[in-house]
Each structure stands twice: as structure tokens, then as C-alpha cells.
Enzyme design. Structure first.
Site, PDB file in Angstrom:
ATOM      1  N   PHE A 191      -8.167  -2.944  -7.103  1.00 20.41           N
ATOM      2  CA  PHE A 191      -7.819  -2.807  -5.687  1.00 20.41           C
ATOM      3  C   PHE A 191      -8.539  -1.574  -5.114  1.00 20.41           C
ATOM      4  O   PHE A 191      -8.657  -0.555  -5.793  1.00 20.41           O
ATOM      5  CB  PHE A 191      -6.293  -2.652  -5.584  1.00 20.41           C
ATOM      6  CG  PHE A 191      -5.750  -2.730  -4.193  1.00 20.41           C
ATOM      7  CD1 PHE A 191      -5.531  -3.957  -3.583  1.00 20.41           C
ATOM      8  CD2 PHE A 191      -5.447  -1.570  -3.492  1.00 20.41           C
ATOM      9  CE1 PHE A 191      -5.008  -4.023  -2.298  1.00 20.41           C
ATOM     10  CE2 PHE A 191      -4.926  -1.637  -2.199  1.00 20.41           C
ATOM     11  CZ  PHE A 191      -4.707  -2.865  -1.602  1.00 20.41           C
ATOM     12  N   ASP A 251      -1.723   0.182 -13.287  1.00 19.80           N
ATOM     13  CA  ASP A 251      -1.250  -0.156 -11.949  1.00 19.80           C
ATOM     14  C   ASP A 251      -0.529  -1.496 -12.057  1.00 19.80           C
ATOM     15  O   ASP A 251      -1.124  -2.506 -12.436  1.00 19.80           O
ATOM     16  CB  ASP A 251      -2.443  -0.237 -10.984  1.00 19.80           C
ATOM     17  CG  ASP A 251      -1.975  -0.468  -9.551  1.00 19.80           C
ATOM     18  OD1 ASP A 251      -0.994  -1.217  -9.357  1.00 19.80           O
ATOM     19  OD2 ASP A 251      -2.609   0.077  -8.631  1.00 19.80           O
ATOM     20  N   TYR A 262       7.107  -3.236  -2.504  1.00 17.79           N
ATOM     21  CA  TYR A 262       7.237  -4.146  -1.351  1.00 17.79           C
ATOM     22  C   TYR A 262       6.622  -5.515  -1.627  1.00 17.79           C
ATOM     23  O   TYR A 262       6.606  -6.369  -0.773  1.00 17.79           O
ATOM     24  CB  TYR A 262       6.635  -3.520  -0.088  1.00 17.79           C
ATOM     25  CG  TYR A 262       5.209  -3.026  -0.251  1.00 17.79           C
ATOM     26  CD1 TYR A 262       4.138  -3.903  -0.210  1.00 17.79           C
ATOM     27  CD2 TYR A 262       4.944  -1.677  -0.458  1.00 17.79           C
ATOM     28  CE1 TYR A 262       2.849  -3.461  -0.373  1.00 17.79           C
ATOM     29  CE2 TYR A 262       3.657  -1.217  -0.617  1.00 17.79           C
ATOM     30  CZ  TYR A 262       2.602  -2.108  -0.568  1.00 17.79           C
ATOM     31  OH  TYR A 262       1.324  -1.659  -0.737  1.00 17.79           O
ATOM     32  N   LYS A 263       6.071  -5.710  -2.832  1.00 19.47           N
ATOM     33  CA  LYS A 263       5.489  -7.004  -3.184  1.00 19.47           C
ATOM     34  C   LYS A 263       6.588  -7.853  -3.830  1.00 19.47           C
ATOM     35  O   LYS A 263       7.490  -8.305  -3.146  1.00 19.47           O
ATOM     36  CB  LYS A 263       4.255  -6.791  -4.060  1.00 19.47           C
ATOM     37  CG  LYS A 263       3.137  -6.113  -3.239  1.00 19.47           C
ATOM     38  CD  LYS A 263       1.916  -5.710  -4.010  1.00 19.47           C
ATOM     39  CE  LYS A 263       0.891  -5.085  -3.043  1.00 19.47           C
ATOM     40  NZ  LYS A 263      -0.237  -4.468  -3.718  1.00 19.47           N
ATOM     41  N   ARG A 278      -5.681 -16.642  -0.989  1.00 20.77           N
ATOM     42  CA  ARG A 278      -4.838 -16.223  -2.088  1.00 20.77           C
ATOM     43  C   ARG A 278      -3.459 -16.810  -1.870  1.00 20.77           C
ATOM     44  O   ARG A 278      -2.775 -16.479  -0.913  1.00 20.77           O
ATOM     45  CB  ARG A 278      -4.801 -14.695  -2.124  1.00 20.77           C
ATOM     46  CG  ARG A 278      -4.459 -14.125  -3.490  1.00 20.77           C
ATOM     47  CD  ARG A 278      -4.629 -12.621  -3.482  1.00 20.77           C
ATOM     48  NE  ARG A 278      -3.781 -12.008  -2.461  1.00 20.77           N
ATOM     49  CZ  ARG A 278      -3.390 -10.732  -2.495  1.00 20.77           C
ATOM     50  NH1 ARG A 278      -3.785  -9.951  -3.476  1.00 20.77           N
ATOM     51  NH2 ARG A 278      -2.625 -10.227  -1.549  1.00 20.77           N
TER      52      ARG A 278
END
Ligand SMILES: *Cc1c(COP(=O)(O)O)cnc(C)c1O
Length: 415
Positions: free
Chosen positions: A136, A213, A238-239, A387
Site C-alpha cells: 500500500f 501490516d 475501519y476495514k 476490487r
């Protein structure tokens, strides 16, 4: 409308979606989320999980009671310890981490910076960070920034973009110069699952530290940080932990490492005795030293509801459903989208595939804009990727079939 659009798909696949929902032991959890009618299919739970209905009450109760009535007394009564208590809970429910190693604070980006800098202080004399070009952006930028700041070199692994970093690639990259290796457990684009235990071993064999991560794996699959002997980790809440936009991150530092490292943003809340307001900094024991300033208490509320749900369902069952969901998208894509030019850019082997599937097509950007207009919400990954992220507790198989049916309808108009 939904049943109309499903005629885009062969009857066999529609029947399969319905029977998968009927046989899904986790199906009932979906009803616990806020499900507005305008959202036909939500495939972005890996970017921003849906809120739970109980979160409404929790937030209202917080305003009235914890904040409204208890006021500043709540700091003593509960908020000072919340970052560590919630961290322990994340550790127990999702990370496979014993208490005292996880803290909730900051954003993922800021915690990445703090923990990566901290890791470097445990390997003085070593001059290199190993990272990968498919990670990322924020991870790569933080690595570049720290390397520039401290005059270190970065060795970049360039993995296959449709897969991810392999054990062999890490083995080749590390050396006696390597201080720390930073990798994602689940790749944000391809969803490839890196072999966390074996890579950690290879990194340790070179005398370096392994930092993970976990943004795209926490809440989605069992992680086993302690068992793997991982050194440090960070992740988003928050995912798949449905903490809401801007919910703070969590950081993990293995017990053995905690008092051997120094983090770069030493603030009063990480002090051994914050309220003595003393002349100079003395780090707290344990994980509190990684807190810098006043913890973001409000942002720590919603994730507590999702943690309860994850705990009830269990990460093994969640992982099992996740595999079925991604398998089903791939089946749908092979059957109904491949003839229209769509290709799968995620691993086909479920053992190394996380919770999303990337589908590629040259027209994907404009196709996704049309999907959003129809209330079908995946996200777009440049240059040509859709995605499809499926949060196992809030996504149904018919929802997935509906999304693919809309995608097929739009692609047919494009032809
Ligand atoms: C989502 C994500 C981030 C986000 O970082 P923020 O500081 O919360 O914006 C970082 N790393 C990875 C791998 C991610 O998937």
C-alpha cells in the site's frame, strides 16, 4: 429489481447463491448491520466496513452518559486504560496475541512510522529496510521517508502483482545489513496472503525484525502473531473491524522487544507518570510508551461492537465463509464475465487468497461509475481493476451474485 437483474446470470448460479445463503451458518449476522435500501450490493467492506445497528445506541449512550454525565471523570474511570484494554481485546479476538502487546492509537500511517522507527532502534548498526513495491502506498512512503531521514537504504522486493511476496523473495533480499522487513499480510490489491510464519522465520534467521501490516487481514482470518514470533505489527480498524471512518489503528510490539526500543514521538501520554507533569520524558512500562498524546476515545467506540460480533462468530468460521465468498465470485467471473473480457487478478488458490478478488477489464473505470449509480459499490484500483471486497459477516451470496449480474449487464452494453 434484484430478481430481474439476476436473469443476467445462468439459473444454476442464481440457485447456487441462494443455496449458499441457506446453508451459511453465519447468515444471520448480516441482519445486525445497518442495511439501507439504496445499497444494492456493498463490495467495499474491506475499505470501510458497514456500521452495526448497535453502534447507534453505543454512540448515543456515550454522549448522554460517559461523556455527557461523567464528563472529565471518565478519563479516570475508563478512558485512560481504553487504548490498552481495547488493544488486548483486538489481540485476543483477532491477532492471536497475549495481553500487554497491543495498543490502539493514531492512524495506521502514524503508527507505521512510530513502530518502524522504534524497530530500527533495536538493530543499531544495521542500515537497511526491506519492503516491497506492491505494498500500500502509505507503507512505501513511510519507508522512503524514514530511510531519507536516517540515511538508510531500502531494498525493494518486486513481487508478482497478481500474487505477492514469497518466502524465497524475502530470503534473497535479507542480509546482515537488514534491520527490519515490512510487509503486508494480505496484499491490498491482489489479496495474496503472505506466509507470515515462514517469512518471520527467514527474517529472524538474518538477525532482522519482522513487522507486519495487518490492514487487510485483521478480522478476516486467524493471524497467530505470538505463535509466529512476529516482532511488530500495525493494522486498520475501519476495514474488517467496522470501526468507522478515521477509527484509530492498533499496534503490536512483542513483549520481549518493548523495553528495547524507543519510539520517536514521545509525548506526555506515553510517560511513566503523565500527571506528575515532570521536566523530562521517562517512558511508561509496556505498551503505554507507544501512546503519544490524548487517545481518540470517540473513534474507539464502533469497533467494540464489531469485535463482539467477530468473537461470537469466531475467526475460523469467518475465514471459511470468506473463502466461499471469494470462490463464488471467481466462479461467477469465469462463467459470466470472462466471455466479456474480464480477467481475475487474484490468486486462484484459496490458501493464499484473502477476502477480496480483483477483476480486470479495460473499461473498468467507467463501468464502476455506472455500478455506483445502480447502488452496487465495489472500488476501483488503477488502471483497470475492480476490487470486490467481501466482509464475511455482512455480505451475502445473493448480494455478490446481484453485483456480478449488474456488472455483466453493463459490460454487455459496452460491447
Ligand atoms: C488501508 C491501509 C492503510 C491505511 O492507512 P491509514 O493511515 O489508515 O490511512 C495502510 N496500509 C495498508 C496496507 C492498508 O491497506
Amino acid at each position: 429489481m434484484d430478481s430481474d437483474i439476476l436473469t443476467q446470470l445462468p439459473d444454476r448460479l442464481v440457485a447456487e447463491a441462494k443455496s449458499l445463503d441457506a446453508g451459511d451458518p453465519l447468515a444471520a449476522y448480516r441482519d445486525e448491520f445497518v442495511l439501507p435500501e439504496g445499497v444494492v450490493a456493498y463490495l467495499d467492506g474491506n475499505s470501510l466496513g458497514r456500521p452495526l445497528a448497535t453502534t447507534r445506541d453505543r454512540l448515543a449512550g456515550f454522549v448522554d452518559a460517559d461523556w455527557g454525565e461523567r464528563l472529565i471523570r471518565s478519563w479516570d474511570e475508563q478512558w485512560m486504560d481504553l487504548p490498552l484494554q481495547l488493544g488486548d481485546r483486538i489481540g485476543r479476538v483477532t491477532l492471536g496475541a497475549a495481553p500487554g502487546q497491543t495498543v490502539v492509537a493514531d492512524s495506521t500511517t502514524v503508527l507505521l512510522y512510530k513502530l518502524l522507527r522504534a524497530a530500527l532502534t533495536a538493530r543499531p548498526g544495521r542500515t537497511e529496510i526491506v519492503a516491497d513495491t506492491e505494498n500500500f502506498p502509505t507503507d512505501r512512503y513511510v519507508v522512503q521517508g524514514i530511510a531519507a531521514e536516517l540515511g538508510l537504504t531500502v531494498t525493494w522486493i518486486g513481487p508478482n502483482p497478481a500474487a505477492g511476496v514469497t518466502v524465497e523473495e524475502v530470503e534473497t533480499a535479507v542480509s546482515e545489513r537488514t534491520a527490519v522487513v515490512l510487509l503486508s499480510h494480505v496484499a491490498y490489491k491482489s489479496a495474496y496472503i503472505a506466509d507470515l510464519p515462514r517469512i518471520t522465520e527467514v527474517v529472524h534467521a538474518a538477525g532482522a525484525l519482522a513487522m507486519w501490516d495487518l490492514c487487510h487481514s485483521v478480522g478476516l482470518l486467524p493471524i497467530g502473531l505470538d505463535d509466529a514470533g512476529a516482532d511488530l505489527a500495525v493494522g486498520c480498524t475501519y476495514k474488517y473491524l467496522n470501526g468507522g471512518p478515521g477509527a484509530p489503528a492498533f499496534g503490536y510490539v512483542a513483549t520481549a522487544l518493548q523495553d528495547k526500543v524507543t519510539q520517536p514521538i514521545q509525548g506526555w501520554m506515553g510517560h511513566a507518570e503523565p500527571f506528575t507533569m515532570g521536566p523530562s520524558f521517562r517512558p511508561s512500562d509496556g505498551m503505554r510508551r507507544f501512546i503519544s498524546g490524548t487517545p481518540p476515545v470517540l473513534g474507539m467506540l464502533p469497533m467494540q461492537d464489531m469485535l463482539s460480533l467477530v468473537e461470537r462468530a469466531g475467526t475460523d468460521a469467518i475465514r471459511e465463509k470468506s473463502i466461499r465468498l471469494t470462490e463464488f465470485v471467481i466462479d461467477l467471473a469465469d462463467d459470466t464475465l470472462a466471455p466479456l473480457g474480464v480477467t481475475v487478478a487474484s490468486p486462484r488458490d484459496p490458501v493464499v487468497r484473502g477476502g477480496h478478488v480483483t477483476l480486470e477489464h479495460d473499461a473498468m473505470q467507467s463501468v464502476i461509475a455506472q455500478l455506483w449509480q445502480r447502488g452496487v459499490i465495489p472500488d476501483f484500483r488503477r488502471p483497470r481493476g475492480l476490487r470486490a471486497g467481501m466482509s464475511p459477516l455482512s455480505t451475502s451470496f445473493v448480494e455478490v451474485a446481484t453485483a456480478v449480474a449488474h456488472l455483466r449487464a453493463i459490460l454487455r452494453e459496452h460491447q
